[in-house]
Motif scaffolding. Sequence first.
Motif, short mmCIF file in Angstrom:
data_model
loop_
_atom_site.label_atom_id
_atom_site.label_comp_id
_atom_site.label_asym_id
_atom_site.label_seq_id
_atom_site.Cartn_x
_atom_site.Cartn_y
_atom_site.Cartn_z
N SER A 84 29.13 30.35 32.14
CA SER A 84 30.46 30.88 32.44
C SER A 84 31.40 29.82 33.01
N HIS A 85 32.66 29.93 32.65
CA HIS A 85 33.74 29.17 33.27
C HIS A 85 34.28 30.06 34.38
N GLN A 86 34.39 29.54 35.58
CA GLN A 86 34.82 30.31 36.75
C GLN A 86 36.23 29.90 37.19
N ARG A 87 37.05 30.91 37.47
CA ARG A 87 38.35 30.68 38.10
C ARG A 87 38.32 31.45 39.41
N MET A 88 38.72 30.79 40.50
CA MET A 88 38.58 31.40 41.81
C MET A 88 39.83 31.17 42.64
N MET A 89 40.25 32.23 43.36
CA MET A 89 41.39 32.11 44.26
C MET A 89 40.99 32.44 45.69
N SER A 90 41.67 31.81 46.62
CA SER A 90 41.50 32.12 48.02
C SER A 90 42.33 33.36 48.32
N PHE A 91 41.67 34.45 48.65
CA PHE A 91 42.34 35.73 48.89
C PHE A 91 42.69 35.92 50.36
N GLU A 92 41.78 35.45 51.23
CA GLU A 92 41.99 35.57 52.68
C GLU A 92 41.21 34.46 53.36
N GLY A 93 41.89 33.68 54.18
CA GLY A 93 41.22 32.58 54.88
C GLY A 93 41.35 31.28 54.11
N THR A 94 40.52 30.33 54.50
CA THR A 94 40.54 28.99 53.94
C THR A 94 39.12 28.49 53.75
N PRO A 144 30.75 25.94 48.05
CA PRO A 144 31.77 26.32 49.04
C PRO A 144 31.32 25.92 50.44
N VAL A 145 32.25 25.30 51.16
CA VAL A 145 32.01 24.92 52.55
C VAL A 145 33.12 25.61 53.36
N ILE A 146 32.71 26.46 54.29
CA ILE A 146 33.65 27.29 55.02
C ILE A 146 33.74 26.79 56.46
N PRO A 147 34.96 26.60 56.95
CA PRO A 147 35.09 26.15 58.34
C PRO A 147 34.69 27.24 59.32
N GLN A 148 34.43 26.82 60.55
CA GLN A 148 34.15 27.78 61.63
C GLN A 148 35.38 28.63 61.88
N GLY A 149 35.20 29.80 62.42
CA GLY A 149 36.33 30.60 62.86
C GLY A 149 36.56 31.87 62.09
N ALA A 150 36.56 31.82 60.77
CA ALA A 150 36.83 33.03 60.00
C ALA A 150 36.10 32.97 58.66
N ASP A 151 35.62 34.13 58.23
CA ASP A 151 35.00 34.22 56.91
C ASP A 151 36.07 33.94 55.85
N TRP A 152 35.61 33.55 54.66
CA TRP A 152 36.51 33.22 53.56
C TRP A 152 36.33 34.26 52.47
N VAL A 153 37.41 34.94 52.12
CA VAL A 153 37.39 35.95 51.07
C VAL A 153 37.99 35.33 49.81
N VAL A 154 37.25 35.39 48.71
CA VAL A 154 37.74 34.85 47.44
C VAL A 154 37.63 35.91 46.35
N VAL A 155 38.51 35.81 45.39
CA VAL A 155 38.42 36.61 44.17
C VAL A 155 38.10 35.64 43.06
N SER A 156 37.10 35.97 42.29
CA SER A 156 36.57 35.07 41.27
C SER A 156 36.54 35.77 39.92
N PHE A 157 36.84 35.02 38.88
CA PHE A 157 36.80 35.54 37.52
C PHE A 157 35.86 34.68 36.68
N HIS A 158 35.10 35.35 35.81
CA HIS A 158 34.13 34.65 34.96
C HIS A 158 34.32 35.03 33.50
N THR A 159 33.82 34.18 32.63
CA THR A 159 33.95 34.39 31.19
C THR A 159 32.77 35.14 30.59
N VAL A 160 31.88 35.67 31.44
CA VAL A 160 30.79 36.53 30.98
C VAL A 160 30.82 37.83 31.77
#
Length: 187
Positions: A84-94, A144-160
Amino acid sequence: MTADERSVLQQLDRIVRSEQVRAQILPIVEGVRAELTRKQDALMAWEPIALTLFGDALPAAIHSGWVFILRAGANTGAERHPNSHQRMMSFEGTGDLQTDGEPAGGSSHETTDIVWQSNILVSDPKAPLERRWTSIPQNVWHRPVIPQGADWVVVSFHTVPAKLLIEERPGSSGGTKQMRYLGSDRF
């Protein structure tokens, strides 16, 4: 980034940023957040998104959507998707979605040889597209490497489709180990 890939990301961005779609994604985020809270030792939790939520505006190549929440302070390790080819966006956090900076013939070299390229993604809707989205071609190592402080919410899309999405991770004695996010071989 090619013009075609930029066009795909812009289309996905318009869809996910629409108030109607965001309002439907938020309850999914809360459900995934509750699961991550219950599983204190987990680095992440996820849930597929029914494609009908996005209407008929998705690019033809997209066959699954996901919400992932990655725990603050986590480095989930190297992974790739051989199907799969993945496309991912940062939805909440960093977070920093690091990719293989020098993919060699499909990024098949050992993960210990990878020169990681940092891709800091933010959730600010005013930030440029490249600061909010990343595109990870099939079979390219990423982590993915997430900084301390807040969880990272992402929305991801795949080709399968969701049930066919394979994640591959380095094996403990060389080689790789394949798993699925859904089904009996879920990790």
